[in-house]
Design a protein around this motif. Sequence first.
Motif, PDB file in Angstrom:
ATOM      1  N   ASN B 245       0.823  -1.196   0.000  1.00 23.58           N
ATOM      2  CA  ASN B 245       0.000   0.000   0.000  1.00 23.58           C
ATOM      3  C   ASN B 245       0.865   1.257   0.000  1.00 23.58           C
ATOM      4  N   GLU B 323      -6.381   8.107   1.418  1.00 29.88           N
ATOM      5  CA  GLU B 323      -7.390   7.494   0.546  1.00 29.88           C
ATOM      6  C   GLU B 323      -7.147   7.879  -0.904  1.00 29.88           C
ATOM      7  N   VAL B 324      -6.883   9.187  -1.105  1.00 27.58           N
ATOM      8  CA  VAL B 324      -6.637   9.662  -2.465  1.00 27.58           C
ATOM      9  C   VAL B 324      -5.389   8.994  -3.037  1.00 27.58           C
ATOM     10  N   CYS B 325      -4.350   8.896  -2.204  1.00 19.75           N
ATOM     11  CA  CYS B 325      -3.105   8.275  -2.654  1.00 19.75           C
ATOM     12  C   CYS B 325      -3.351   6.840  -3.107  1.00 19.75           C
ATOM     13  N   ARG B 326      -4.106   6.126  -2.291  1.00 19.35           N
ATOM     14  CA  ARG B 326      -4.401   4.728  -2.591  1.00 19.35           C
ATOM     15  C   ARG B 326      -5.148   4.606  -3.912  1.00 19.35           C
ATOM     16  N   GLN B 327      -6.124   5.496  -4.073  1.00 16.11           N
ATOM     17  CA  GLN B 327      -6.922   5.493  -5.292  1.00 16.11           C
ATOM     18  C   GLN B 327      -6.043   5.749  -6.509  1.00 16.11           C
ATOM     19  N   ASN B 328      -5.139   6.736  -6.371  1.00 18.83           N
ATOM     20  CA  ASN B 328      -4.225   7.053  -7.468  1.00 18.83           C
ATOM     21  C   ASN B 328      -3.452   5.822  -7.899  1.00 18.83           C
ATOM     22  N   ASN B 330      -4.213   2.651  -7.445  1.00 14.71           N
ATOM     23  CA  ASN B 330      -5.076   1.652  -8.072  1.00 14.71           C
ATOM     24  C   ASN B 330      -5.397   2.028  -9.507  1.00 14.71           C
ATOM     25  N   GLU B 331      -5.700   3.306  -9.716  1.00 17.92           N
ATOM     26  CA  GLU B 331      -6.020   3.752 -11.068  1.00 17.92           C
ATOM     27  C   GLU B 331      -4.842   3.558 -12.000  1.00 17.92           C
TER      28      GLU B 331
END
Lengths: 118, 335
Positions: B245, B323-328, B330-331
Amino acid sequence: MRLTRTGMMEVLASDYIRTARSKGLRPGPVLFKHALRNAIIPVVSLAFVLFGYMLGGAFVIEYVFAVNGVGFLAVRSIERADLPVVQAIILLLSVIYVTMTLLSDILNAYLDPRIRVK
Amino acid sequence: MNALLEVKDLYVDIPLAAGVLHAVRGVDFSVDRGQTLSLVGESGCGKSLSVLAVMNLLPKKAKWYADTITFDGQEMDKVRERQMANIRGSKMAMIFQEPMTALNPCYTIGNQLEEALLRHKPVSRNEARDRAVFLLEKVGITAAGSRLKQYPHQLSGGLRQRVMIAMGLMCDPPLIIADEPTTALDVTIQAQILALLASLQKEFDMGMILITHDLGVVARMADYVAVMYCGQVVETGRATELFENPLHPYTQGLLRCIPVPGKTKPGEHLGSIPGIVPTPIGKQKGCVFQNRCTYVFNDCTSAKVGLTRISAGREYRCLLSPEVCRQNMNESQST
Ligand SMILES: Nc1ncnc2c1ncn2[C@@H]1O[C@H](COP(=O)(O)OP(=O)(O)OP(=O)(O)O)[C@@H](O)[C@H]1O
Ligand SMILES: [Mg+2]
């Protein structure tokens, strides 16, 4: 002298000096055991080369200042075409020079294990 | 329980003709016995200087200061060079990047090994020699007795690095610092040396700081990771968490640069991080990574970007929320 100084500065900045210090060695052993030996190697070679020049220099100096020495004798003998004396002096000086060079090589091999050959 | 080594807010400055080079700017890390901390980051980010500062082995012109450095319950900033010399080698040892130049060419390896022990312990030459032979065998050198009489130039790079490791272990130190111990070696030897370090660390229950720029090595060896960029720690955490992560865009970028078996298709381009590292000379405003970051926004250029703590030992240096970092991440992986 200047060669010793710059050589020493160069050696002191080298990796193995840092290794020596990383073992906790005090400044004394670091300088005299690890640094000096490496710094002195080029100085030794140069000193003996300079010795060769000094032999040549002796001729000029002794002649100019009329000092009684081998150089003076050699020049006088050449002037008088005294061949045996000239030959003897050349032989003597060659032997001295060769011995000195040999000595320099032996000393260097003692100091620097990298140039030793079995 | 205090950690074996704890460094808080360490700075290293090097005055240069062009200005002051802030090579390390406020680095924190800590290691405990039996643990491996890995410092990762690209070349020139200040990894070596950080640990050299801890050992007080920086080049003369470099200046360092820190909030606190505690080692083995002792505050190090109050320790003077004299005492420091007693600690170096006996309580913390270092293995250097370049095995080719790190040994003195004029002395036999036996001499250089024994000297490490003779300096700190009241032992005889013979005892020191026995210890050297014992350790040379431990690091996998055969015919150790006869090797002692050899000079560094008679050994290959791999052997010299083993000698360096043995030298570090002579006094059985609680902390060993390995500064890219394998970068100068070929791949097969690298794997051997790393395996060796890992097993020795277990056996002697040492703390280890392993500096590297190879994330593969980190994955295999480290318990904790500190990712460094341009003189700062940008992300820390347990190795497993950090790999699963990654939060900081730089860490994410690094992880995208490694091929994953089964996932990376043959012939596919590996990721790379565009742009170049900013010059570390002079002060800098905002985030150090701003000029290479895909997610950069206005605040990045002006705000002071500190470390955000997520849980104990897990921190990252970015203005975006986890959360934003994680999303980045994943994208970017799904495209
Ligand atoms: N003696 C020195 N004089 C001037 N600058 C230096 C000196 N040593 C290091 N630096 C600079 O300090 C910065 C950090 O250097 P450091 O050696 O810590 O990098 P590193 O992270 O260990 O890199 P590498 O992976 O290449 O070993 C670099 O930008 C480097 O150019
Ligand atoms: Mg380095």
